[in-house]
Structures are given as C-alpha cells and as structure tokens.
Design an enzyme around this catalytic site. Structure first.
Site, PDB file in Angstrom:
ATOM      1  N   LYS A 164      10.384   0.880  -7.111  1.00  0.00           N
ATOM      2  CA  LYS A 164      11.847   0.830  -7.090  1.00  0.00           C
ATOM      3  C   LYS A 164      12.469   1.598  -8.258  1.00  0.00           C
ATOM      4  O   LYS A 164      13.611   2.018  -8.193  1.00  0.00           O
ATOM      5  CB  LYS A 164      12.319  -0.615  -7.072  1.00  0.00           C
ATOM      6  CG  LYS A 164      11.956  -1.295  -5.743  1.00  0.00           C
ATOM      7  CD  LYS A 164      12.444  -2.712  -5.656  1.00  0.00           C
ATOM      8  CE  LYS A 164      12.255  -3.281  -4.262  1.00  0.00           C
ATOM      9  NZ  LYS A 164      10.843  -3.642  -3.986  1.00  0.00           N
TER      10      LYS A 164
HETATM   11  C1  LIG Z   1      10.308  -3.674  -2.709  1.00  0.00           C
HETATM   12  C2  LIG Z   1       8.823  -3.559  -2.571  1.00  0.00           C
HETATM   13  C3  LIG Z   1       8.210  -3.302  -1.328  1.00  0.00           C
HETATM   14  C4  LIG Z   1       8.995  -3.184  -0.038  1.00  0.00           C
HETATM   15  O1  LIG Z   1       9.773  -2.020   0.030  1.00  0.00           O
HETATM   16  P1  LIG Z   1      10.963  -1.891   1.124  1.00  0.00           P
HETATM   17  O2  LIG Z   1      11.675  -0.657   0.767  1.00  0.00           O
HETATM   18  O3  LIG Z   1      11.801  -3.126   0.939  1.00  0.00           O
HETATM   19  O4  LIG Z   1      10.323  -1.840   2.464  1.00  0.00           O
HETATM   20  C5  LIG Z   1       6.833  -3.152  -1.301  1.00  0.00           C
HETATM   21  N1  LIG Z   1       6.077  -3.287  -2.415  1.00  0.00           N
HETATM   22  C6  LIG Z   1       6.628  -3.558  -3.619  1.00  0.00           C
HETATM   23  C7  LIG Z   1       5.748  -3.725  -4.797  1.00  0.00           C
HETATM   24  C8  LIG Z   1       8.018  -3.690  -3.748  1.00  0.00           C
HETATM   25  O5  LIG Z   1       8.557  -3.983  -4.949  1.00  0.00           O
END
Ligand SMILES: *Cc1c(COP(=O)(O)O)cnc(C)c1O
Length: 456
Positions: free
Chosen positions: A109
């Site tokens: 993120k």
């Molecule tokens: C947020 C997250 C996801 C999921 O991603 P999306 O964009 O919500 O599908 C998967 N793995 C980790 C470690 C995350 O922080």
C-alpha cells in the site's frame, strides 16, 4: 483527462478534483472517461527503471499537474523506499515474486500512499486548502496512509481501528508516529463498526463539508493509478505477454492490473487469489456475486466480503452502462446477492480460494526449496499461482504484498524454527504511543475530529 462516476451522475472532474473527492457524491467510484493507450510508446518504455517509467506513464492520468512538478512528487514518493529499485523481482524455485513491500510500512500500500501523500501536499498548498482524512483500517491501510501524510501542514489524519483487534505490530506502526497531525482512534468494536462509523460520518454531508473530510481507501482513483505503474513496468521486463497472480481483498490491486492490460501493456491473465473469504472466487467461477459472513484468517488484509473496487470492474463488464450498474448495485445492497452468469467476462481473470492449510504449505515449501520466507498474503497468491499456472500464458509473476515480519504469528505457524523480523519493526517496541479509545458511536467520532482540529 476527465473522470466520471461508475454510477453516471458525477462527470467531468479533473484529476485533481477526483483526487480530493474520493468517493463520488452519487455513491459510485471515479474512473477515467477514456483509457489512455500506450500502444505506440511501448517500445520506448522498455528498459526504463521504475521511477523513470512512472514519470512517463503517470502524466497520462494526472494531466492537470505540471509535468516537472509531477516528476518531483514521484521522486519524493519513491525516495522513501529502502530499495533503490523501489520494486524488486525474485525468481524463486518455480515462482517469480514481485516485492512491492520496500516502502516505509512494509506493505504494498506504500507504493500508492506515498505518492498520494505527495499529491495531497502539492495540491492543497497550491489551492490554499486543507484536508482532513478519515479512514478505517483492519491493519495495513492505516499505517501506510499515516506514513504518507505525517507532518504535513495542510492535512490531519484520523484513523479508526478496532481496539485489541489489529496485530500489536500494526498498532505500533500507527500509534508511535509522533507528528501532531496524526490521530489514532481505537474503537471499542469490530472493523465493521469502524467502517460503518466512517461511512456514517461521510454520510453527514454538512459535517463532511464543514470539516473538509477526504478519503484514502482504495475508492480513491489515485491509488489505483499508482498501482497501474508496476503492472506496466513488470510486463515490459522480458518475454511477453506476462500473467500476474494477486492476493486480493478489496480488488484494488488486481483491478490496477486489469486497467494496465486495457492500456495496452502485454498482460495475458490475472489470477485473483482469495482466502476463505471467497466471494470473488465464486463470482469468477460461477457468476454469482453473493455476500457471506467474514471469516478471520491468517491473512487479515484480505478478510473482506464486499470488495469496493469490484464496482469499477463491473462498469467495464457492463460496457459502461451506468444505469444498469446502478440497478445492479441497488439489488446487491438490498438483497446481498446478484447473478451475472449471463455476462461473459472473457479470460482476463481466473480465480481460486486458498485455505489455511494451503497457505501454510506454500510458506513451508517455498522456504524448503529456496530459503525464502513468504508473508501469508503472498503465500495465498503463490498457492493460487501453482494451481492455475497451466491455464495462463507467459511468465507468471506473484505479487508479494507484505514483508513477512509484519505477520510473525502466521510465519511461525508454518515455520516454527524461523523468526521473521525487520529492523524497522523491532525499533517500534518500547517507543511511546499516542491513541484515543472511544466507544463505537458516531458522536464520539465527531468529537474526536472537532477536538483534534481545535488544537491548532
Ligand atoms: C491490502 C492488502 C491486500 C489486498 O489488496 P486489495 O487491493 O485490497 O485487493 C493484500 N495483501 C496485503 C498485505 C495487503 O495489505
């Protein structure tokens, strides 16, 4: 470039407007009116490093920010990454993983939220405006959003999370940040309570306007835009086309891959890997989109039943028919399910659900064969990739979405002899913390915001 809502009533927004708007006023998600095509330019994009590549592609979306300014913001955003390459690719035993977790909070993120923080700072200073971000998190989003905007003059950030129900490390990543524009709010309730409180607060339009509330969850188009970059970049590394396997929760990350494909990057298939919260796996396998109850798993960032970004995909699936989409979302909101079996979604997506045992087995076997430790979310992807590798074309890349040290309990469950650590996380232990604990009540949320802003 103009942006419109998937539900059709909001149109003609510039990129900067869409950045500050988050969720469209009609309840839909913003999306570019036209998909920018890279067809003629593809050859000149090959061989660029990640940052140079981002500087070529992001201006297609953010065309109301001066290019040289945008380049500076990109340099600032990715200068915070521990890896000079920003993103690293590792060829392990039978799989290749794309490490997206070298940013400040060790989850993918950061790739989007570091850029978003830079964009907010620039746009707000230019307009002489302020923004107060309200977000709800079950873990990773909160710390990455805080890391993106901490210390900024024109932004305050309020993050709601369920008290005692995020991991201790995830909590420390939020509560140890000393900047006075950061407000960590532990709610006595569940993650769903936090999300509902957030929605309810945004739903009070007078309050939202008076306190200039903005959003950083993946309904914000700029997050998807930033993620499109790494799909395009990886796709031009070598043999083409390529395929990707993506551990999926809110469908934001994998949707960015789909968008990159439509821009003309050489991408064949996208594998949607879910945990036991398999609403999307069921949809792609039999066309039923039906909400269940949330299962708590080893991969909390994917413990989601309603994937908000799925609406962006449905918009394309329904040939941009915003009326049809509105009706469908209303049906889903009212009944908790809808049937789309009659719609053909081609072969863009494959999907499978991975349970606890298969997740642990993927961590174990990759470690046995290569010595590499997967985080549990990435392991869900690797297990799915192994299952479906025979059905996709080209090299298959697994998106590695977090550093394993963020999820030490899951790693220990698979590999009792291995302790996953990271110096940035070790350093948090014992640091002083700031948080407010409140009841799951909208009045308490509003009081935290009004008091927090009165400090200045
Ligand atoms: C947020 C997250 C996801 C999921 O991603 P999306 O964009 O919500 O599908 C998967 N793995 C980790 C470690 C995350 O922080």
């Amino acid at each position: 470039m103009h942006y419109l809502s998937t539900r059709g009533d909001t149109r003609g927004l510039s990129f900067v407007d869409s950045l500050l708007t988050g969720l469209a006023p009609d309840g839909g998600l913003l999306i570019p009116e036209q998909i920018p095509a890279v067809g003629d330019e593809i050859d000149s994009l090959r061989g660029l490093d990640f940052v140079a590549f981002a500087k070529r592609v992001l201006p297609l979306f953010a065309d109301d920010i001066e290019t040289s300014t945008l380049h500076t913001l990109i340099d600032n955003a990715y200068g915070t990454f521990a890896s000079p390459d920003v993103i690293e690719i590792r060829e392990l035993c039978d799989v290749a993983v794309v490490e997206l977790f070298h940013g400040p909070t060790l989850a993918f993120k950061d790739v989007a939220l570091q850029l978003l923080g830079q964009l907010f700072a620039h746009v707000l200073a230019q307009r002489g405006e302020r923004l107060n971000i309200l977000g709800a998190t079950s873990g990773d989003t909160g710390s990455a959003a805080i890391a993106g905007v901490r210390g900024q003059d024109n932004v305050d950030i309020f993050i709601l999370y369920p008290n005692h129900r995020v991991s201790r490390l995830q909590e420390l990543q939020m509560t140890t940040v000393p900047d006075s524009n950061v407000h960590c709010v532990a709610v006595e309730g569940s993650f769903d309570d936090c999300q509902n409180l957030m929605k309810e607060t945004f739903g009070d339009l007078a309050f939202k306007q008076q306190y200039q509330l903005g959003a950083v969850n993946s309904v914000n188009w700029a997050r998807i835009m930033a993620q499109v970059i790494y799909y395009g970049w990886v796709s031009l590394r070598g043999v083409t086309p390529v395929s990707f396997c993506v551990p999926t929760g809110n469908f934001g990350n994998v949707f960015a891959g789909y968008f990159a494909k439509w821009m003309g990057f050489p991408i064949d298939s996208l594998i949607v890997a879910t945990n036991d919260n398999d609403i999307l796996a069921r949809f792609f396998n039999d066309g039923t989109y039906a909400r269940g109850s949330v299962h708590h798993t080893l991969t909390p960032a994917m413990d989601i039943q309603i994937a908000s970004n799925f609406e962006r995909y449905l918009y394309f699936l329904l040939n941009k028919d915003t009326d049809k989409l509105k009706a469908l979302m209303q049906e889903f909101a009212a009944t908790g399910s809808t049937q789309l079996a009659q719609i053909s979604y081609g072969d863009d997506f494959l999907a499978t659900a991975v349970d606890r045992d298969a997740t642990l087995e993927a961590i174990r076997s990759v470690h046995a064969q290569s010595g590499y430790v997967l985080d549990p979310h990435t392991a869900v992807g690797v297990a799915a990739a192994r299952r479906l590798a025979g059905s996709v074309a080209g090299p298959l890349y697994c998106m590695a979405t977090a550093h394993p040290a963020k999820f030490p309990e899951a790693v220990a469950a698979a590999l009792p002899e291995v302790s996953a650590t990271h110096p940035a996380l070790d350093a948090l232990v014992g640091m002083s913390e700031r948080k407010q604990v409140i009841p799951a009540d909208i009045k308490a949320v509003k009081a935290v915001i009004t008091k927090g802003l009165a400090r200045a």
